[in-house]
Design an enzyme around this catalytic site. Sequence first.
Site, mmCIF file in Angstrom:
data_model
loop_
_atom_site.group_PDB
_atom_site.id
_atom_site.type_symbol
_atom_site.label_atom_id
_atom_site.label_comp_id
_atom_site.label_asym_id
_atom_site.label_seq_id
_atom_site.Cartn_x
_atom_site.Cartn_y
_atom_site.Cartn_z
ATOM 1 N N LYS A 77 0.834 -1.209 0.000
ATOM 2 C CA LYS A 77 0.000 0.000 0.000
ATOM 3 C C LYS A 77 0.869 1.260 0.000
ATOM 4 C CE LYS A 77 -2.021 -1.034 3.927
ATOM 5 N NZ LYS A 77 -1.391 -2.314 4.227
ATOM 6 N N ARG B 70 11.435 -1.435 11.004
ATOM 7 C CA ARG B 70 10.324 -0.949 11.817
ATOM 8 C C ARG B 70 10.133 -1.853 13.030
ATOM 9 N NH1 ARG B 70 5.110 0.447 8.118
ATOM 10 N NH2 ARG B 70 4.028 -0.748 9.719
ATOM 11 N N ARG C 95 11.591 -5.878 5.001
ATOM 12 C CA ARG C 95 11.388 -4.443 4.750
ATOM 13 C C ARG C 95 12.335 -3.619 5.626
ATOM 14 N NH1 ARG C 95 5.636 -1.744 5.425
ATOM 15 N NH2 ARG C 95 5.731 -2.722 7.474
ATOM 16 N N ARG D 101 -9.818 1.030 8.244
ATOM 17 C CA ARG D 101 -9.294 -0.291 8.575
ATOM 18 C C ARG D 101 -10.283 -1.116 9.366
ATOM 19 N NH1 ARG D 101 -3.794 0.723 8.251
ATOM 20 N NH2 ARG D 101 -2.371 -0.859 8.872
ATOM 21 N N ARG E 294 -0.618 -8.740 13.371
ATOM 22 C CA ARG E 294 -1.233 -7.730 12.495
ATOM 23 C C ARG E 294 -2.083 -8.411 11.423
ATOM 24 N NH1 ARG E 294 4.064 -4.886 10.802
ATOM 25 N NH2 ARG E 294 2.830 -3.850 9.216
HETATM 26 P P1 AP5 Z 1 4.825 -1.567 1.876
HETATM 27 O O1 AP5 Z 1 4.540 -0.705 0.692
HETATM 28 O O2 AP5 Z 1 5.563 -0.958 3.013
HETATM 29 O O3 AP5 Z 1 3.487 -2.287 2.372
HETATM 30 P P2 AP5 Z 1 2.265 -1.732 3.182
HETATM 31 O O4 AP5 Z 1 1.050 -2.416 2.663
HETATM 32 O O5 AP5 Z 1 2.262 -0.231 3.201
HETATM 33 O O6 AP5 Z 1 2.639 -2.323 4.595
HETATM 34 P P3 AP5 Z 1 2.490 -1.742 6.046
HETATM 35 O O7 AP5 Z 1 3.102 -2.752 6.962
HETATM 36 O O8 AP5 Z 1 3.018 -0.331 6.145
HETATM 37 O O9 AP5 Z 1 0.990 -1.745 6.231
HETATM 38 P P4 AP5 Z 1 0.300 -1.762 7.529
HETATM 39 O O10 AP5 Z 1 -1.089 -1.602 7.067
HETATM 40 O O11 AP5 Z 1 0.522 -2.916 8.412
HETATM 41 O O12 AP5 Z 1 1.002 -0.562 8.342
HETATM 42 P P5 AP5 Z 1 0.710 0.988 8.427
HETATM 43 O O13 AP5 Z 1 1.993 1.691 8.309
HETATM 44 O O14 AP5 Z 1 -0.422 1.408 7.576
HETATM 45 O O15 AP5 Z 1 5.587 -2.871 1.329
HETATM 46 C C1 AP5 Z 1 6.055 -3.874 2.228
HETATM 47 C C2 AP5 Z 1 7.429 -4.383 1.743
HETATM 48 O O16 AP5 Z 1 7.257 -5.104 0.524
HETATM 49 C C3 AP5 Z 1 8.415 -3.241 1.429
HETATM 50 O O17 AP5 Z 1 9.707 -3.638 1.820
HETATM 51 C C4 AP5 Z 1 8.316 -3.059 -0.110
HETATM 52 O O18 AP5 Z 1 9.532 -2.586 -0.663
HETATM 53 C C5 AP5 Z 1 7.999 -4.488 -0.566
HETATM 54 N N1 AP5 Z 1 7.101 -4.526 -1.724
HETATM 55 C C6 AP5 Z 1 6.102 -3.657 -2.033
HETATM 56 N N2 AP5 Z 1 5.485 -4.033 -3.174
HETATM 57 C C7 AP5 Z 1 6.096 -5.187 -3.571
HETATM 58 C C8 AP5 Z 1 5.907 -6.070 -4.687
HETATM 59 N N3 AP5 Z 1 4.949 -5.841 -5.622
HETATM 60 N N4 AP5 Z 1 6.711 -7.153 -4.778
HETATM 61 C C9 AP5 Z 1 7.676 -7.392 -3.841
HETATM 62 N N5 AP5 Z 1 7.925 -6.582 -2.767
HETATM 63 C C10 AP5 Z 1 7.127 -5.501 -2.640
HETATM 64 O O19 AP5 Z 1 0.212 1.069 9.926
HETATM 65 C C11 AP5 Z 1 1.057 0.741 11.019
HETATM 66 C C12 AP5 Z 1 0.243 0.641 12.278
HETATM 67 O O20 AP5 Z 1 -0.409 1.903 12.543
HETATM 68 C C13 AP5 Z 1 -0.904 -0.376 12.242
HETATM 69 O O21 AP5 Z 1 -0.480 -1.685 12.554
HETATM 70 C C14 AP5 Z 1 -1.822 0.208 13.325
HETATM 71 O O22 AP5 Z 1 -1.356 -0.095 14.613
HETATM 72 C C15 AP5 Z 1 -1.695 1.704 13.106
HETATM 73 N N6 AP5 Z 1 -2.708 2.200 12.157
HETATM 74 C C16 AP5 Z 1 -2.493 2.691 10.908
HETATM 75 N N7 AP5 Z 1 -3.652 3.019 10.325
HETATM 76 C C17 AP5 Z 1 -4.619 2.728 11.216
HETATM 77 C C18 AP5 Z 1 -6.043 2.801 11.186
HETATM 78 N N8 AP5 Z 1 -6.711 3.252 10.102
HETATM 79 N N9 AP5 Z 1 -6.732 2.400 12.282
HETATM 80 C C19 AP5 Z 1 -6.101 1.952 13.390
HETATM 81 N N10 AP5 Z 1 -4.760 1.827 13.481
HETATM 82 C C20 AP5 Z 1 -4.028 2.213 12.402
#
Ligand code: AP5
Length: 213
Positions: free
Chosen positions: A13, A160, A127, A88, A171
């Site tokens: 994402k 991270r 990552r 979410r 998660r």
């Molecule tokens: P990446 O692009 O970083 O993936 P992502 O989907 O953004 O993963 P996140 O772990 O950031 O998502 P998340 O939803 O758990 O965390 P968030 O930061 O939103 O890609 C992942 C890896 O794969 C990278 O190394 C990339 O290079 C690689 N990659 C990408 N595309 C690829 C491909 N096509 N092929 C191969 N490799 C690839 O949230 C963190 C925390 O914040 C949550 O756990 C929660 O506690 C809190 N939070 C955030 N939003 C909310 C909400 N709305 N409500 C409540 N809590 C929330």
Amino acid sequence: MRLLVMGPPGSGKGTQAAILSDKLNIAHISTGEMFRDAIKVGSELGELAARYINKGELVPDEITEAIVKERLGQEDCRKGYLLDGFPRTLTQGRALDSILLDLRNDIDCVIYLDVPTQDIVSRLTARRICGVCGAVYHLQEKIPREEGVCDLCGGKIVQREDDTEETVRKRLSIYNDATRPLVDFYQQKKLLCTIAGNLSIDETTERIMSGCF
Ligand code: AP5
């Protein structure tokens, strides 16, 4: 254009949101990034969010909804935005509907990155992110030009805290229970554009640009 990108943790994402918001010249709004920034500066919001994030749990709905509402009202969102990681939960999905009603906005498309669970753990444990600007890297897929140094700002590249295998599994389980129901929610609204998760980063962008809008 107003877009939403959803998918399990590690589905790409953040990676796609950064590319697409740049290409389309719209604001990239990542709730995860907003919380990490708040943690970095040690604000009250950051202290509260860290208690949940470091355990792999969701930050409570009312806190997350309030920061998104405030952010979507800012000037730069007038020309469009891409929401990454929000909503979410179904409660957040309904809250977003009411925020959009107030703003007289509609979402044009919900991009759903459908990556199988077995690919997630290996993606996330490999990552790395820039500790300064948050740019995302991967030990095999997206390697920085100089080892350990961010291509964009020269900051140090780190892992991270919530990317340990145990926290990633938690998660994922929370994603399946709380977030996956949003797939049906947006399918019923005829907004969902599903993209298979077995594509490279560039192929995924191409597929979204040619197939979703
Ligand atoms: P990446 O692009 O970083 O993936 P992502 O989907 O953004 O993963 P996140 O772990 O950031 O998502 P998340 O939803 O758990 O965390 P968030 O930061 O939103 O890609 C992942 C890896 O794969 C990278 O190394 C990339 O290079 C690689 N990659 C990408 N595309 C690829 C491909 N096509 N092929 C191969 N490799 C690839 O949230 C963190 C925390 O914040 C949550 O756990 C929660 O506690 C809190 N939070 C955030 N939003 C909310 C909400 N709305 N409500 C409540 N809590 C929330």
